[in-house]
Design a protein around this motif. Structure first.
Motif, PDB file in Angstrom:
ATOM      1  N   TYR A 252      50.321   0.182  -9.547  1.00 43.43           N
ATOM      2  CA  TYR A 252      50.129   0.104 -10.985  1.00 43.43           C
ATOM      3  C   TYR A 252      49.177   1.180 -11.498  1.00 43.43           C
ATOM      4  CZ  TYR A 252      52.432  -4.416 -10.638  1.00 43.43           C
ATOM      5  OH  TYR A 252      53.339  -5.411 -10.387  1.00 43.43           O
ATOM      6  N   THR A 253      48.279   1.646 -10.622  1.00 48.07           N
ATOM      7  CA  THR A 253      47.343   2.703 -11.007  1.00 48.07           C
ATOM      8  C   THR A 253      47.984   4.075 -10.966  1.00 48.07           C
ATOM      9  OG1 THR A 253      45.513   1.408 -10.114  1.00 48.07           O
ATOM     10  CG2 THR A 253      45.102   3.736 -10.510  1.00 48.07           C
ATOM     11  N   ASN A 254      48.773   4.336  -9.918  1.00 47.97           N
ATOM     12  CA  ASN A 254      49.312   5.674  -9.697  1.00 47.97           C
ATOM     13  C   ASN A 254      50.801   5.807 -10.006  1.00 47.97           C
ATOM     14  OD1 ASN A 254      47.013   7.245  -8.176  1.00 47.97           O
ATOM     15  ND2 ASN A 254      47.035   5.173  -7.356  1.00 47.97           N
ATOM     16  N   GLY A 255      51.467   4.680 -10.230  1.00 46.06           N
ATOM     17  CA  GLY A 255      52.902   4.742 -10.461  1.00 46.06           C
ATOM     18  C   GLY A 255      53.246   5.315 -11.822  1.00 46.06           C
ATOM     19  N   ASN A 256      54.485   5.742 -11.945  1.00 42.86           N
ATOM     20  CA  ASN A 256      54.977   6.267 -13.216  1.00 42.86           C
ATOM     21  C   ASN A 256      55.470   5.094 -14.052  1.00 42.86           C
ATOM     22  OD1 ASN A 256      55.914   7.863 -15.280  1.00 42.86           O
ATOM     23  ND2 ASN A 256      57.785   8.469 -14.229  1.00 42.86           N
ATOM     24  N   VAL A 257      54.519   4.361 -14.630  1.00 36.15           N
ATOM     25  CA  VAL A 257      54.844   3.137 -15.352  1.00 36.15           C
ATOM     26  C   VAL A 257      55.176   3.461 -16.803  1.00 36.15           C
ATOM     27  CG1 VAL A 257      54.024   0.864 -16.003  1.00 36.15           C
ATOM     28  CG2 VAL A 257      53.308   1.862 -13.839  1.00 36.15           C
ATOM     29  N   LYS A 258      56.381   3.106 -17.232  1.00 37.04           N
ATOM     30  CA  LYS A 258      56.809   3.400 -18.600  1.00 37.04           C
ATOM     31  C   LYS A 258      56.549   2.220 -19.541  1.00 37.04           C
ATOM     32  CE  LYS A 258      60.380   6.680 -17.136  1.00 37.04           C
ATOM     33  NZ  LYS A 258      61.821   7.038 -17.160  1.00 37.04           N
ATOM     34  N   ASP A 259      56.760   1.017 -19.044  1.00 37.74           N
ATOM     35  CA  ASP A 259      56.559  -0.165 -19.871  1.00 37.74           C
ATOM     36  C   ASP A 259      55.110  -0.621 -19.730  1.00 37.74           C
ATOM     37  OD1 ASP A 259      56.543  -2.568 -21.203  1.00 37.74           O
ATOM     38  OD2 ASP A 259      58.460  -3.237 -20.410  1.00 37.74           O
ATOM     39  N   TRP A 260      54.217  -0.096 -20.568  1.00 33.53           N
ATOM     40  CA  TRP A 260      52.788  -0.349 -20.421  1.00 33.53           C
ATOM     41  C   TRP A 260      52.409  -1.784 -20.790  1.00 33.53           C
ATOM     42  CZ3 TRP A 260      49.733   2.751 -17.779  1.00 33.53           C
ATOM     43  CH2 TRP A 260      50.206   4.062 -17.535  1.00 33.53           C
ATOM     44  N   LYS A 261      53.188  -2.426 -21.641  1.00 28.54           N
ATOM     45  CA  LYS A 261      52.908  -3.818 -21.973  1.00 28.54           C
ATOM     46  C   LYS A 261      53.146  -4.711 -20.763  1.00 28.54           C
ATOM     47  CE  LYS A 261      54.051  -7.449 -25.309  1.00 28.54           C
ATOM     48  NZ  LYS A 261      54.881  -7.818 -26.482  1.00 28.54           N
TER      49      LYS A 261
ATOM     50  N   LYS B 238      50.448  -4.125 -18.178  1.00 32.91           N
ATOM     51  CA  LYS B 238      49.215  -4.837 -18.462  1.00 32.91           C
ATOM     52  C   LYS B 238      49.313  -6.298 -18.037  1.00 32.91           C
ATOM     53  CE  LYS B 238      45.980  -5.756 -22.249  1.00 32.91           C
ATOM     54  NZ  LYS B 238      45.682  -5.507 -23.681  1.00 32.91           N
ATOM     55  N   GLN B 239      50.469  -6.909 -18.261  1.00 31.27           N
ATOM     56  CA  GLN B 239      50.660  -8.306 -17.886  1.00 31.27           C
ATOM     57  C   GLN B 239      50.567  -8.489 -16.370  1.00 31.27           C
ATOM     58  OE1 GLN B 239      54.458  -9.120 -19.645  1.00 31.27           O
ATOM     59  NE2 GLN B 239      53.608  -9.551 -21.677  1.00 31.27           N
ATOM     60  N   LYS B 240      51.148  -7.563 -15.619  1.00 34.08           N
ATOM     61  CA  LYS B 240      51.125  -7.655 -14.154  1.00 34.08           C
ATOM     62  C   LYS B 240      49.709  -7.455 -13.620  1.00 34.08           C
ATOM     63  CE  LYS B 240      55.924  -6.284 -13.400  1.00 34.08           C
ATOM     64  NZ  LYS B 240      56.850  -5.263 -12.837  1.00 34.08           N
TER      65      LYS B 240
ATOM     66  N   PHE C 270      43.926 -10.153 -11.225  1.00 35.24           N
ATOM     67  CA  PHE C 270      42.475 -10.345 -11.285  1.00 35.24           C
ATOM     68  C   PHE C 270      42.109 -11.747 -11.779  1.00 35.24           C
ATOM     69  CE2 PHE C 270      42.994  -5.794 -11.451  1.00 35.24           C
ATOM     70  CZ  PHE C 270      41.937  -5.318 -10.694  1.00 35.24           C
ATOM     71  N   ALA C 271      41.027 -12.286 -11.209  1.00 42.76           N
ATOM     72  CA  ALA C 271      40.450 -13.520 -11.737  1.00 42.76           C
ATOM     73  C   ALA C 271      39.788 -13.218 -13.077  1.00 42.76           C
ATOM     74  CB  ALA C 271      39.420 -14.078 -10.749  1.00 42.76           C
ATOM     75  N   ASP C 272      39.683 -14.228 -13.922  1.00 39.05           N
ATOM     76  CA  ASP C 272      39.131 -14.003 -15.260  1.00 39.05           C
ATOM     77  C   ASP C 272      37.677 -13.526 -15.213  1.00 39.05           C
ATOM     78  OD1 ASP C 272      41.505 -14.723 -16.439  1.00 39.05           O
ATOM     79  OD2 ASP C 272      40.930 -16.824 -16.701  1.00 39.05           O
ATOM     80  N   ASN C 273      36.935 -13.972 -14.218  1.00 36.01           N
ATOM     81  CA  ASN C 273      35.514 -13.582 -14.106  1.00 36.01           C
ATOM     82  C   ASN C 273      35.314 -12.429 -13.126  1.00 36.01           C
ATOM     83  OD1 ASN C 273      36.170 -14.989 -11.821  1.00 36.01           O
ATOM     84  ND2 ASN C 273      34.244 -16.122 -11.695  1.00 36.01           N
ATOM     85  N   ALA C 274      36.356 -11.679 -12.848  1.00 34.59           N
ATOM     86  CA  ALA C 274      36.270 -10.572 -11.882  1.00 34.59           C
ATOM     87  C   ALA C 274      35.251  -9.522 -12.351  1.00 34.59           C
ATOM     88  CB  ALA C 274      37.635  -9.923 -11.693  1.00 34.59           C
ATOM     89  N   THR C 275      34.575  -8.934 -11.375  1.00 32.70           N
ATOM     90  CA  THR C 275      33.632  -7.855 -11.643  1.00 32.70           C
ATOM     91  C   THR C 275      34.111  -6.608 -10.930  1.00 32.70           C
ATOM     92  OG1 THR C 275      31.810  -9.454 -11.770  1.00 32.70           O
ATOM     93  CG2 THR C 275      31.231  -7.122 -11.531  1.00 32.70           C
TER      94      THR C 275
ATOM     95  N   GLU D 209      37.939  -4.873 -19.600  1.00 30.73           N
ATOM     96  CA  GLU D 209      37.600  -3.450 -19.736  1.00 30.73           C
ATOM     97  C   GLU D 209      38.345  -2.610 -18.705  1.00 30.73           C
ATOM     98  OE1 GLU D 209      32.978  -3.861 -21.346  1.00 30.73           O
ATOM     99  OE2 GLU D 209      33.424  -3.852 -19.198  1.00 30.73           O
ATOM    100  N   PHE D 210      38.447  -3.122 -17.476  1.00 23.19           N
ATOM    101  CA  PHE D 210      39.114  -2.358 -16.421  1.00 23.19           C
ATOM    102  C   PHE D 210      40.614  -2.266 -16.690  1.00 23.19           C
ATOM    103  CE2 PHE D 210      40.890  -2.082 -12.024  1.00 23.19           C
ATOM    104  CZ  PHE D 210      40.410  -0.799 -11.750  1.00 23.19           C
ATOM    105  N   ILE D 211      41.231  -3.379 -17.084  1.00 23.97           N
ATOM    106  CA  ILE D 211      42.663  -3.356 -17.376  1.00 23.97           C
ATOM    107  C   ILE D 211      42.952  -2.443 -18.559  1.00 23.97           C
ATOM    108  CG2 ILE D 211      44.587  -4.760 -18.228  1.00 23.97           C
ATOM    109  CD1 ILE D 211      43.603  -7.021 -16.482  1.00 23.97           C
ATOM    110  N   ARG D 212      42.043  -2.435 -19.562  1.00 25.44           N
ATOM    111  CA  ARG D 212      42.223  -1.535 -20.701  1.00 25.44           C
ATOM    112  C   ARG D 212      42.200  -0.075 -20.227  1.00 25.44           C
ATOM    113  NH1 ARG D 212      37.827  -2.628 -23.401  1.00 25.44           N
ATOM    114  NH2 ARG D 212      38.677  -4.638 -24.050  1.00 25.44           N
ATOM    115  N   THR D 213      41.337   0.220 -19.263  1.00 20.81           N
ATOM    116  CA  THR D 213      41.278   1.581 -18.708  1.00 20.81           C
ATOM    117  C   THR D 213      42.572   1.936 -17.995  1.00 20.81           C
ATOM    118  OG1 THR D 213      38.882   1.415 -18.415  1.00 20.81           O
ATOM    119  CG2 THR D 213      40.028   3.098 -17.130  1.00 20.81           C
TER     120      THR D 213
END
Length: 297
Positions: A220-229, A232-234, A239-244, A262-266
């Motif tokens: 998901y970080t390095n792939g050629n992902v076209k469907d960004w929505k 984001k869901q995947k 991640f756990a909700d309280n992940a650091t 914040e990380f998923i937004r990045t």
């Protein structure tokens, strides 16, 4: 190509990647280079040696497995790029590595046959056993060479010894002990603890199981992902909700902490910097990532 030619040319490719990546950001393997990276390499080669290789040549000989070696003038050029006078100098310097690798398993047999008395005397005074291990991906059944593995050798009443695998995906350790216990860690494989006695050290290949969570995150970080929505869901399910999440910087200049959001937004902003993210470590709980460490290469 002969087996020796194949080995040496693969080694040349690895050294080209190492030389180029000292000044430029690149994928983990030279076979993964694409348009912009290849063009930058062509320019770097021209600036240093006033010569270039074509993009077609790169795809023929670097990204694929060629049936024969490139022309000698190209081999000389690339050998100079990695610090040798020519192809012959490169072969001479690196052939010894290959010979050593092929003969290491016969080392003690040779010693016993040629120098039995010396061996017995040496064994009494400073006996050492040689352990050698090479690692394969359990799914692909291929040597793990694109990712450097961390080895932590555990010792009784002493601090651990830390090693890393070499370009062939192997490591060697000498000890006077008859057994070895070590932990092997990889960003993309499950951590495993290996215990081996010298008397049973006949199978030196260890298979590591891929870490599905790390591989998914890497994709998901390095792939050629076209469907960004959907992307984001995947990511949200990993991640756990309280992940650091910790971003580490080179030369230990500091640490930046991200929340899950914040990380998923990045990761869901399609920029070139995504392909420079390298996963360093992670912790799972109840099937979710709760901590993650990464670095931007």
């Amino acid at each position: 190509m002969t087996t020796e030619d194949t080995y040496l040319f693969q080694l040349l490719k690895q050294q080209i990647h190492h030389t180029f990546s000292e000044n430029y950001s690149t994928p983990e393997a030279i076979e993964d280079w694409k348009g912009e990276t290849i063009s930058t390499f062509q320019e770097d080669l021209f600036q240093k040696l006033k010569a270039k290789v074509s993009e077609k040549w790169f795809y023929t000989y670097i990204k694929k497995t060629p049936e024969k070696l490139p022309r000698i003038d190209i081999l000389n050029l690339l050998s100079k790029y990695v610090g040798y006078d020519n192809w012959n100098a490169f072969k001479t310097a690196n052939r010894q590595i290959e010979i050593s690798s092929r003969t290491r398993s016969k080392k003690w047999l040779w010693t016993l046959l040629i120098l039995p008395i010396s061996f017995l005397v040496y064994s009494v005074v400073t006996a050492k056993n040689t352990f050698e291990f090479c690692f394969l991906d359990d799914i692909k059944n291929e040597a793990i060479t694109k990712t450097v593995l961390d080895i932590k050798i555990l010792q009784n009443n002493e601090s651990p010894i830390y090693l890393k695998t070499d370009s062939l995906g192997c490591f060697t350790y000498k000890t006077k002990e008859d057994a070895i216990t070590f932990v092997v860690q990889s960003p993309y494989h499950k951590t495993d603890t290996i215990v081996r006695r010298i008397s049973s050290n006949t199978n030196q290949v260890v298979k590591l199981k891929p870490d599905d969570y790390a591989l998914m995150l890497h994709y998901y970080t390095n792939g050629n992902v076209k469907d960004w929505k959907k992307h984001k869901q995947k990511l949200n399910t990993l991640f756990a909700d309280n992940a650091t999440i910790y971003q580490l910087y080179e030369n230990n200049i500091g640490v930046e902490i991200y929340s899950k959001a914040e990380f998923i937004r990045t990761l869901t902003i399609p920029t070139k910097s995504l392909k420079r993210i390298k996963i360093l470590d992670k912790t799972l709980k109840d099937g979710k990532i709760v901590t993650l460490k990464f670095m931007m290469k």
